[in-house]
Structure formats: structure tokens, C-alpha cells
Design a protein around this motif. Structure first.
Motif, mmCIF file in Angstrom:
data_model
loop_
_atom_site.group_PDB
_atom_site.id
_atom_site.type_symbol
_atom_site.label_atom_id
_atom_site.label_comp_id
_atom_site.label_asym_id
_atom_site.label_seq_id
_atom_site.Cartn_x
_atom_site.Cartn_y
_atom_site.Cartn_z
ATOM 1 N N ARG A 57 0.807 -1.220 0.000
ATOM 2 C CA ARG A 57 0.000 0.000 0.000
ATOM 3 C C ARG A 57 0.838 1.266 0.000
ATOM 4 N NH1 ARG A 57 -3.175 -1.980 5.218
ATOM 5 N NH2 ARG A 57 -1.003 -2.502 5.636
ATOM 6 N N GLY A 58 2.171 1.134 -0.029
ATOM 7 C CA GLY A 58 3.030 2.302 -0.036
ATOM 8 C C GLY A 58 3.021 3.061 1.268
ATOM 9 N N LEU A 59 2.738 2.389 2.383
ATOM 10 C CA LEU A 59 2.695 3.037 3.694
ATOM 11 C C LEU A 59 4.083 3.032 4.334
ATOM 12 C CD1 LEU A 59 -0.576 1.453 5.126
ATOM 13 C CD2 LEU A 59 -0.325 3.662 3.955
ATOM 14 N N ASN A 86 2.834 0.078 -9.092
ATOM 15 C CA ASN A 86 1.596 0.845 -8.865
ATOM 16 C C ASN A 86 1.130 0.766 -7.415
ATOM 17 O OD1 ASN A 86 0.963 -1.959 -9.878
ATOM 18 N ND2 ASN A 86 -1.111 -1.355 -9.277
ATOM 19 N N HIS A 87 1.417 -0.318 -6.711
ATOM 20 C CA HIS A 87 1.027 -0.403 -5.304
ATOM 21 C C HIS A 87 1.886 0.530 -4.442
ATOM 22 C CE1 HIS A 87 -1.882 -3.861 -4.871
ATOM 23 N NE2 HIS A 87 -1.557 -3.923 -6.154
ATOM 24 N N ASP A 88 3.108 0.805 -4.887
ATOM 25 C CA ASP A 88 3.996 1.679 -4.129
ATOM 26 C C ASP A 88 3.601 3.142 -4.248
ATOM 27 O OD1 ASP A 88 5.785 -0.447 -3.370
ATOM 28 O OD2 ASP A 88 6.603 -0.385 -5.408
ATOM 29 N N ASP A 177 8.268 9.072 -0.346
ATOM 30 C CA ASP A 177 8.292 7.894 0.528
ATOM 31 C C ASP A 177 9.059 6.744 -0.120
ATOM 32 O OD1 ASP A 177 6.859 9.188 2.480
ATOM 33 O OD2 ASP A 177 4.930 8.276 1.971
ATOM 34 N N PHE A 178 8.826 6.539 -1.416
ATOM 35 C CA PHE A 178 9.508 5.455 -2.140
ATOM 36 C C PHE A 178 11.012 5.710 -2.178
ATOM 37 C CE2 PHE A 178 11.305 3.745 -6.058
ATOM 38 C CZ PHE A 178 10.932 2.409 -5.986
#
Length: 361
Positions: A57-59, A86-88, A177-178
Motif C-alpha cells: 500500500r506504499g505506507l 503501482n502499489h507503491d 516515501d519510495f
């Protein structure tokens, strides 16, 4: 004395780890197994190439969990480099029901992305579910340039919801965040490692599912592929979403291709048939047909890198398992082997050889 030929270089390819913020989650256990297994045979490797969807979820809590898992084996592993998935960095947190971040204001998005969210267990969205959601978004909230609902394209007015977080704002937040978690700079980047060129591509919009590439990125790719290019020397490309009608899961009927500039990207790649491209996203198991797409001298060879978190079948069914690829580079060929990380064994029937120089057929 052994006369077995040794490779000039090796590297590993993993994808779709989908790490959650629960230490005992099956995805996390599969990541732990995968990295421990790679550590057992990757001595001297040029690196691990991750083809996206590092997290589910990219959290930030999920990135922290990924770092914990990595550090367990870091001393025994080569350097790792990442592709965005895409999930990131997408506009949707995939679960039931999906959380559409572009329907929220800045404060709501910040709360979701900063907390250790207790969200429902996410699922692999079907092509039909994705199309329906994209169509909904197209009629209400935002625009991704040059896309329609059926083909992943969206036409809408981004200012229709004044208080919603903007595409640019969401993209900036997700990308930061990534980058902070992976050490990568931007969604496309390249590296020369042990004499070979490794090129990473990625979306430049927080699309729910697909990859949106700018003309600038395509021009950059063309320039990078031309650097020291030789017909008898491989170069390696990594992108999360596969091109249409290439590897497993990307056939038009299956619906898991996902580069909106499919035609433009193929036009660039066609100039460099000596390249080898690796993609993820589909989760298709390595035993399925079309793990390798033979470019036949007209296009690069392409490989589906399967998934660490869980697998998918040609019967459109979930399959518990964890797989990836091991690549060996020789003077006149590249050998790609499928690895079953849960069993710690090579996948029977999943060994492929790309010969150099590439010859048209």
C-alpha cells in the motif's frame, strides 16, 4: 580441475513482494524466505533487481517492515535496486473497498499515509474491477493525460474537486516515501555494474494500475540504450508493467499489460534487440506459457519475473508460492533460471537461453 564455464556476471530479479506492516504476514514470510534463499547462491552477484510493488500500500510502516526483512540478510546479499510499482506510488490503495486517494483532501491523505493503518486485507484487483474504478474516476475526480477507461485512458477535469489532493501533490508525496525507503532517485534511472548497463523505467503519474511515461523518459531511454551499445552485448531493462501481448499475463485477453505508451515504448525498444527486459505486475507463475517472449531479433527478449508474495495462473486463480529469476551472463549468451524460493529449488522447465549476437528470424 573443473572445466565448467563460469559466468562473467550474475544477478537476481525479484518483484511484487507486497510487504505488509504485519511481521507474520505471508507476504513478509515469503520475502524473508526469498532473500535467505538468494543469499545461499548469490556470492559475487552484481545485484538484486526489484521490479516493483515493494509494498502492498506504499505506507511508511510497510517500508519499515521491508527494511527490517532486508537487514536480516543484508550482510550476505548484494546491493539491491528498485523499480516503482503501482502499489507503491499509485492513486489507489487496493483493498475492499479500494481507497481512492485522489478523492481525499490533503489532511485525509496525510493521515492514511502516515499512520500504521488497520486496513482490510487487500486483494489482486481484476482487470474488470480496475476498468470500472478508472471509469468512475474519469467521470468524477481526475485526469491522467491521454487515457480512456477501456484502454487505461482517462479524460476528466482535474479541477472538478477543488479540495481534493492534486495529482502532482499525491505523486510528490508517494514518490518521496519510495525514494526515502529504497534510495532510488526518481522513477527512472540507470546503473553501469560490472561492465553491463541496467536501466530502470517507471510511471510518472499516480495511476491506479498502469504506467504513464513522458516523452522525456522515452527520449532518455533511447539515449541510454545507445550508450556503448553493441549487437553482441546484452543490456538489461526493468519496468513493473509488461508490454501488451508479450509475456505471461500481458496478453490482451488477460488484461495485465499496462504501459499507456505501449506503441511508443516498443518503437524505442525495437532499435535494441540485444536488450533483455524484465517485468512484474502479473504475478504469473513461471510454469505458465510465455514466461519468455522471444523478440526474434526485432524486439528485446522479455521475461515475466513472477512474484515473491503470491502467484497467479492461466486459469485466473490465486496460487500460494514465491518465485523469481537468476541471471547468468556469458560471452555468447545469457541464461535465465526460475527459482522457487519457498522450496529453495530451481523451477523445472523454467530455464531459458538468449544467444548473442541476436539474429533476426
Amino acid at each position: 580441475m573443473s572445466t565448467t564455464e563460469q559466468p562473467l556476471a550474475t544477478f537476481q530479479v525479484i518483484t511484487d513482494t507486497h510487504v505488509r506492516d504485519e511481521a507474520d504476514h505471508i507476504h513478509n514470510r515469503h520475502s524473508e524466505q526469498a532473500l535467505a534463499d538468494i543469499a545461499s547462491f548469490s556470492d559475487g552477484s552484481s545485484g538484486i533487481m526489484h521490479v516493483g510493488d515493494v509494498t502492498d500500500r506504499g505506507l511508511p510502516s510497510e517500508y519499515r517492515e521491508w527494511q527490517r526483512i532486508w537487514e536480516q540478510n543484508a550482510e550476505k546479499l548484494p546491493e539491491i535496486r528498485f523499480t516503482v510499482g503501482n502499489h507503491d506510488i499509485g492513486a489507489v490503495i487496493w483493498q475492499k473497498p479500494p481507497l481512492v486517494l485522489l478523492e481525499m483532501n490533503e489532511g485525509q491523505v496525510a493521515e492514511i499515509l502516515e499512520q500504521d493503518a488497520d486496513l482490510e486485507h487487500p486483494v489482486k484487483q481484476t482487470a474488470e474491477e480496475s476498468a470500472a474504478l478508472i471509469q468512475k474516476l474519469a467521470g468524477n475526480q481526475f485526469e491522467l493525460p491521454g487515457q480512456t477507461a477501456h484502454e487505461g485512458e482517462i479524460h476528466a477535469d482535474i479541477s472538478a474537486r477543488a479540495e481534493a489532493i492534486t495529482v502532482a501533490g499525491l505523486w510528490h508525496r508517494r514518490l518521496i516515501d519510495f525514494e526515502a525507503a529504497t534510495g532510488m532517485k526518481g522513477t527512472y534511472h540507470d546503473h553501469w555494474i560490472d561492465g553491463y548497463h541496467y536501466i530502470f523505467l517507471g510511471t510518472e503519474q499516480p495511476h491506479p494500475k498502469d504506467c504513464e511515461m513522458s516523452s522525456k523518459q522515452l527520449e532518455w531511454l533511447d539515449e541510454k540504450l545507445a550508450e556503448q551499445a553493441k549487437p553482441d552485448r546484452p543490456m538489461f531493462i526493468f519496468i513493473h508493467q509488461p508490454l501488451m501481448d508479450t509475456v505471461a499475463g500481458s496478453l490482451q485477453a488477460q488484461g495485465w499489460y499496462g504501459v499507456n505508451q505501449d506503441t511508443e515504448l516498443k518503437a524505442v525498444l525495437a532499435k535494441y534487440p540485444q536488450a533483455i527486459l524484465f517485468s512484474g505486475h502479473t504475478h504469473w507463475q513461471l510454469k505458465a506459457p510465455h514466461t519468455m517472449y522471444d523478440g526474434a531479433g526485432h524486439m528485446p527478449t522479455m521475461f515475466n519475473a513472477s512474484s515473491v508474495a503470491y502467484l497467479w495462473t492461466d486459469e485466473d486463480e490465486h496460487l500460494e508460492g514465491s518465485e523469481g529469476l537468476h541471471v547468468e551472463i556469458y560471452k555468447d549468451r545469457v541464461v535465465v533460471k526460475g527459482r522457487d524460493f519457498t522450496a529453495g529449488k530451481w523451477v523445472e522447465g523454467a530455464e531459458y537461453t538468449v544467444r548473442y549476437p541476436v539474429v533476426e528470424s
